[in-house]
Design a protein around this motif. Structure first.
Motif, PDB file in Angstrom:
ATOM      1  N   GLY A 161       0.810  -1.214   0.000  1.00 48.26           N
ATOM      2  CA  GLY A 161       0.000   0.000   0.000  1.00 48.26           C
ATOM      3  C   GLY A 161       0.845   1.266   0.000  1.00 48.26           C
ATOM      4  N   ALA A 162       2.053   1.177   0.582  1.00 49.01           N
ATOM      5  CA  ALA A 162       2.968   2.317   0.614  1.00 49.01           C
ATOM      6  C   ALA A 162       3.897   2.308  -0.605  1.00 49.01           C
ATOM      7  CB  ALA A 162       3.783   2.296   1.900  1.00 49.01           C
ATOM      8  N   GLY A 163       3.674   1.369  -1.530  1.00 49.61           N
ATOM      9  CA  GLY A 163       4.429   1.346  -2.772  1.00 49.61           C
ATOM     10  C   GLY A 163       5.664   0.470  -2.792  1.00 49.61           C
TER      11      GLY A 163
ATOM     12  N   SER B 192      10.198  -2.766  13.018  1.00 47.32           N
ATOM     13  CA  SER B 192      11.202  -1.706  13.077  1.00 47.32           C
ATOM     14  C   SER B 192      11.387  -1.062  11.703  1.00 47.32           C
ATOM     15  CB  SER B 192      12.529  -2.289  13.575  1.00 47.32           C
ATOM     16  OG  SER B 192      13.570  -1.374  13.437  1.00 47.32           O
ATOM     17  N   LEU B 193      11.427  -1.897  10.662  1.00 47.66           N
ATOM     18  CA  LEU B 193      11.578  -1.385   9.305  1.00 47.66           C
ATOM     19  C   LEU B 193      10.390  -0.509   8.908  1.00 47.66           C
ATOM     20  CD1 LEU B 193      13.132  -1.444   6.581  1.00 47.66           C
ATOM     21  CD2 LEU B 193      11.787  -3.476   5.998  1.00 47.66           C
TER      22      LEU B 193
ATOM     23  N   GLY C  56       8.048   4.897   7.948  1.00 47.01           N
ATOM     24  CA  GLY C  56       6.855   5.699   8.210  1.00 47.01           C
ATOM     25  C   GLY C  56       5.560   5.011   7.794  1.00 47.01           C
ATOM     26  N   ILE C  57       5.545   3.676   7.858  1.00 40.41           N
ATOM     27  CA  ILE C  57       4.371   2.889   7.458  1.00 40.41           C
ATOM     28  C   ILE C  57       3.664   2.359   8.698  1.00 40.41           C
ATOM     29  CG2 ILE C  57       3.573   0.870   6.174  1.00 40.41           C
ATOM     30  CD1 ILE C  57       6.122   1.167   4.455  1.00 40.41           C
TER      31      ILE C  57
END
Length: 157
Positions: free
Chosen positions: A65-67, A150-151, A156-157
């Protein structure tokens, strides 16, 4: 084999073409214009690697969803990767790098401490690659448990 040079943010991600668990040829270049998470893990169907793969599977919706496209790489053969994907319902490409060429290109092979002994092997590593093929995040010797959370936080996801 000795330690291979490590990649850092800003480096061009080495291109590769490998075979996935279904026998398909997958190239990093196929994803130009998209963001990619490439992660290296020591061995399919081991406890830590299963935990990490399932964490990626469970986070795949938010990552996509975040690409981001997720690619998992190991030195396992295609048959073992197919079994791993089927057993754990993994729906992203698992790529076979049996000759370790891509591991070496990414610095994901080298000396590590395993149960108090120094050994040479796969360094559990993750790389985030941008749309132009540049490394934006490079992480070596990550922990299997909690790494995906953590990733996602770093992204910022």
């Amino acid at each position: 084999m000795t330690d291979s040079p490590r990649l850092a943010a800003g480096d061009t991600a080495p291109d590769f073409t490998l075979t996935d668990q279904d026998g398909n040829s997958v190239s990093l270049a196929d994803f130009r214009g998209r963001k990619v998470v490439v992660y290296f893990y020591p061995a399919a169907m081991t406890p830590g690697c299963t935990t990490q793969a399932c964490d990626f599977r469970d986070s795949l919706g938010s990552l996509v969803g975040a690409g981001y496209q997720v690619l998992g790489l190991s030195k396992d053969n295609r048959a073992k990767l197919a079994e791993f994907a089927e057993n754990d319902h993994l729906t992203f490409p698992l790529l076979s790098d049996e000759d370790l060429a891509v591991h070496l290109a990414y610095g994901a092979w080298g000396e590590k401490n395993l149960y108090g002994k120094s050994v040479t092997g796969v360094l559990r590593s993750t790389f985030v690659i941008d749309e132009a093929g540049l490394v934006t995040l490079s992480q070596y010797n990550v922990k299997a448990t909690g790494h995906v959370a953590s990733l996602r936080k770093k992204l910022g996801i």
